[in-house]
Design a protein around this motif. Structure first.
Motif, PDB file in Angstrom:
ATOM      1  N   PHE A   1     -87.532 -44.423 -36.340  1.00  0.00           N
ATOM      2  CA  PHE A   1     -86.520 -45.445 -36.572  1.00  0.00           C
ATOM      3  C   PHE A   1     -86.861 -46.732 -35.836  1.00  0.00           C
ATOM      4  O   PHE A   1     -87.413 -46.709 -34.744  1.00  0.00           O
ATOM      5  CB  PHE A   1     -85.139 -44.963 -36.095  1.00  0.00           C
ATOM      6  N   GLU A   2     -86.491 -47.842 -36.448  1.00  0.00           N
ATOM      7  CA  GLU A   2     -86.715 -49.145 -35.830  1.00  0.00           C
ATOM      8  C   GLU A   2     -85.837 -49.310 -34.594  1.00  0.00           C
ATOM      9  O   GLU A   2     -84.727 -48.780 -34.538  1.00  0.00           O
ATOM     10  CB  GLU A   2     -86.365 -50.272 -36.823  1.00  0.00           C
ATOM     11  N   ARG A   3     -86.339 -50.045 -33.637  1.00  0.00           N
ATOM     12  CA  ARG A   3     -85.521 -50.419 -32.476  1.00  0.00           C
ATOM     13  C   ARG A   3     -84.688 -51.627 -32.890  1.00  0.00           C
ATOM     14  O   ARG A   3     -85.210 -52.577 -33.465  1.00  0.00           O
ATOM     15  CB  ARG A   3     -86.402 -50.780 -31.289  1.00  0.00           C
ATOM     16  N   VAL A   4     -83.420 -51.568 -32.612  1.00  0.00           N
ATOM     17  CA  VAL A   4     -82.522 -52.676 -32.948  1.00  0.00           C
ATOM     18  C   VAL A   4     -81.704 -53.036 -31.718  1.00  0.00           C
ATOM     19  O   VAL A   4     -81.518 -52.228 -30.819  1.00  0.00           O
ATOM     20  CB  VAL A   4     -81.597 -52.321 -34.130  1.00  0.00           C
ATOM     21  N   ARG A   5     -81.238 -54.255 -31.690  1.00  0.00           N
ATOM     22  CA  ARG A   5     -80.463 -54.733 -30.533  1.00  0.00           C
ATOM     23  C   ARG A   5     -78.984 -54.401 -30.637  1.00  0.00           C
ATOM     24  O   ARG A   5     -78.316 -54.233 -29.637  1.00  0.00           O
ATOM     25  CB  ARG A   5     -80.633 -56.238 -30.373  1.00  0.00           C
ATOM     26  N   GLU A   6     -78.460 -54.350 -31.851  1.00  0.00           N
ATOM     27  CA  GLU A   6     -77.024 -54.130 -31.998  1.00  0.00           C
ATOM     28  C   GLU A   6     -76.669 -52.651 -31.879  1.00  0.00           C
ATOM     29  O   GLU A   6     -77.509 -51.781 -32.054  1.00  0.00           O
ATOM     30  CB  GLU A   6     -76.541 -54.698 -33.323  1.00  0.00           C
ATOM     31  N   ALA A   7     -75.415 -52.396 -31.573  1.00  0.00           N
ATOM     32  CA  ALA A   7     -74.936 -51.019 -31.430  1.00  0.00           C
ATOM     33  C   ALA A   7     -75.134 -50.256 -32.734  1.00  0.00           C
ATOM     34  O   ALA A   7     -74.792 -50.750 -33.813  1.00  0.00           O
ATOM     35  CB  ALA A   7     -73.472 -51.020 -31.031  1.00  0.00           C
ATOM     36  N   MET A   8     -75.681 -49.065 -32.617  1.00  0.00           N
ATOM     37  CA  MET A   8     -75.932 -48.223 -33.775  1.00  0.00           C
ATOM     38  C   MET A   8     -75.164 -46.902 -33.699  1.00  0.00           C
ATOM     39  O   MET A   8     -75.302 -46.051 -34.568  1.00  0.00           O
ATOM     40  CB  MET A   8     -77.437 -47.948 -33.906  1.00  0.00           C
ATOM     41  N   ALA A   9     -74.359 -46.746 -32.653  1.00  0.00           N
ATOM     42  CA  ALA A   9     -73.559 -45.530 -32.491  1.00  0.00           C
ATOM     43  C   ALA A   9     -72.251 -45.884 -31.805  1.00  0.00           C
ATOM     44  O   ALA A   9     -72.216 -46.755 -30.936  1.00  0.00           O
ATOM     45  CB  ALA A   9     -74.324 -44.507 -31.661  1.00  0.00           C
ATOM     46  N   THR A  10     -71.215 -45.186 -32.216  1.00  0.00           N
ATOM     47  CA  THR A  10     -69.927 -45.369 -31.544  1.00  0.00           C
ATOM     48  C   THR A  10     -69.086 -44.110 -31.701  1.00  0.00           C
ATOM     49  O   THR A  10     -69.355 -43.252 -32.541  1.00  0.00           O
ATOM     50  CB  THR A  10     -69.176 -46.618 -32.056  1.00  0.00           C
ATOM     51  N   LEU A  11     -68.068 -44.043 -30.861  1.00  0.00           N
ATOM     52  CA  LEU A  11     -67.124 -42.930 -30.833  1.00  0.00           C
ATOM     53  C   LEU A  11     -65.716 -43.494 -30.927  1.00  0.00           C
ATOM     54  O   LEU A  11     -65.472 -44.621 -30.484  1.00  0.00           O
ATOM     55  CB  LEU A  11     -67.255 -42.160 -29.513  1.00  0.00           C
ATOM     56  N   TRP A  12     -64.792 -42.706 -31.448  1.00  0.00           N
ATOM     57  CA  TRP A  12     -63.385 -43.088 -31.452  1.00  0.00           C
ATOM     58  C   TRP A  12     -62.558 -41.831 -31.683  1.00  0.00           C
ATOM     59  O   TRP A  12     -63.040 -40.836 -32.204  1.00  0.00           O
ATOM     60  CB  TRP A  12     -63.080 -44.180 -32.474  1.00  0.00           C
ATOM     61  N   TRP A  13     -61.319 -41.885 -31.250  1.00  0.00           N
ATOM     62  CA  TRP A  13     -60.405 -40.760 -31.409  1.00  0.00           C
ATOM     63  C   TRP A  13     -59.692 -40.861 -32.747  1.00  0.00           C
ATOM     64  O   TRP A  13     -59.273 -41.944 -33.155  1.00  0.00           O
ATOM     65  CB  TRP A  13     -59.394 -40.725 -30.265  1.00  0.00           C
ATOM     66  N   VAL A  14     -59.582 -39.717 -33.424  1.00  0.00           N
ATOM     67  CA  VAL A  14     -58.874 -39.652 -34.698  1.00  0.00           C
ATOM     68  C   VAL A  14     -57.793 -38.573 -34.598  1.00  0.00           C
ATOM     69  O   VAL A  14     -57.937 -37.604 -33.844  1.00  0.00           O
ATOM     70  CB  VAL A  14     -59.830 -39.334 -35.875  1.00  0.00           C
ATOM     71  N   PRO A  15     -56.705 -38.726 -35.328  1.00  0.00           N
ATOM     72  CA  PRO A  15     -55.702 -37.660 -35.347  1.00  0.00           C
ATOM     73  C   PRO A  15     -56.349 -36.355 -35.837  1.00  0.00           C
ATOM     74  O   PRO A  15     -57.195 -36.372 -36.737  1.00  0.00           O
ATOM     75  CB  PRO A  15     -54.657 -38.158 -36.344  1.00  0.00           C
ATOM     76  N   ALA A  16     -55.977 -35.247 -35.246  1.00  0.00           N
ATOM     77  CA  ALA A  16     -56.525 -33.951 -35.660  1.00  0.00           C
ATOM     78  C   ALA A  16     -56.357 -33.792 -37.169  1.00  0.00           C
ATOM     79  O   ALA A  16     -55.297 -34.088 -37.720  1.00  0.00           O
ATOM     80  CB  ALA A  16     -55.820 -32.827 -34.919  1.00  0.00           C
ATOM     81  N   GLY A  17     -57.424 -33.373 -37.832  1.00  0.00           N
ATOM     82  CA  GLY A  17     -57.413 -33.180 -39.279  1.00  0.00           C
ATOM     83  C   GLY A  17     -57.902 -34.382 -40.068  1.00  0.00           C
ATOM     84  O   GLY A  17     -58.229 -34.251 -41.242  1.00  0.00           O
ATOM     85  N   HIS A  18     -57.967 -35.560 -39.430  1.00  0.00           N
ATOM     86  CA  HIS A  18     -58.447 -36.756 -40.133  1.00  0.00           C
ATOM     87  C   HIS A  18     -59.966 -36.691 -40.273  1.00  0.00           C
ATOM     88  O   HIS A  18     -60.672 -36.342 -39.336  1.00  0.00           O
ATOM     89  CB  HIS A  18     -58.062 -38.017 -39.355  1.00  0.00           C
ATOM     90  N   ARG A  19     -60.474 -37.046 -41.435  1.00  0.00           N
ATOM     91  CA  ARG A  19     -61.910 -37.097 -41.669  1.00  0.00           C
ATOM     92  C   ARG A  19     -62.273 -38.542 -41.949  1.00  0.00           C
ATOM     93  O   ARG A  19     -61.891 -39.112 -42.974  1.00  0.00           O
ATOM     94  CB  ARG A  19     -62.310 -36.198 -42.844  1.00  0.00           C
ATOM     95  N   PRO A  20     -63.007 -39.175 -41.034  1.00  0.00           N
ATOM     96  CA  PRO A  20     -63.314 -40.594 -41.191  1.00  0.00           C
ATOM     97  C   PRO A  20     -64.208 -40.873 -42.397  1.00  0.00           C
ATOM     98  O   PRO A  20     -65.000 -40.031 -42.805  1.00  0.00           O
ATOM     99  CB  PRO A  20     -64.024 -40.958 -39.888  1.00  0.00           C
TER     100      PRO A  20
END
Length: 162
Positions: A98-117
């Motif tokens: 994979f190419e090296r990039v400067r911008e964020a390529m991964a993130t996390l967040w909380w979802v209500p149980a059962g929600h599928r993003p």
């Protein structure tokens, strides 16, 4: 039972086509790594199409970007999976594929149980992280935020009442 689960997305810009010899080792290990993830304690869900794979799912309308998105019980469950076995090896070798990039390529967040993003939701969370840095709406492994009920419990513990 918790009312929130941890969603994660990570994307990568390919250096080579998925069917190239340069990506053979990576591609050959996708199914085994996904099987380990799905059998892991704390795994809830992962993005995949009808073939059981996500390599054909587009994000940011870019055919050179691959996406991995999943939901986990909590941060500990995700980290336990990430830093062990073949996934750890693939993570260590990511710069080969994979190419090296400067911008964020991964993130996390909380979802209500059962929600599928959705992919659109993942794009929004990555844009939020890129624009504002880690917040409770989009954060990183190194700058994490507690689940909403955990944040409420911390507030309750601090002043002894609600």
């Amino acid at each position: 039972m918790t009312s929130y689960e941890l969603a994660q997305v990570n994307i990568a810009r390919l250096k080579f086509p998925l069917d190239s010899p340069e990506l053979k080792y990576f591609v050959d290990n996708l199914d085994p790594v996904n099987a380990v993830a799905e059998a892991s304690d704390g795994f809830v869900w992962r993005l995949k199409d009808e073939t059981g794979d996500a390599t054909d799912i587009r994000i940011f309308d870019d055919e050179w970007i691959v996406v991995n998105m999943s939901v986990w019980r909590d941060m500990d469950a995700l980290k336990t999976f990430m830093y062990h076995g073949t996934h750890r090896e693939l993570l260590a070798r990511r710069h080969e594929w994979f190419e090296r990039v400067r911008e964020a390529m991964a993130t996390l967040w909380w979802v209500p149980a059962g929600h599928r993003p959705t992919v659109a939701e993942a794009e929004d969370r990555l844009r939020l992280l890129r624009a504002e840095g880690p917040t409770s709406g989009a954060f990183t492994l190194t700058r994490a935020f507690p689940a909403p009920e955990a944040a409420s419990q911390v507030a309750l513990d601090a002043d002894g009442q609600r």
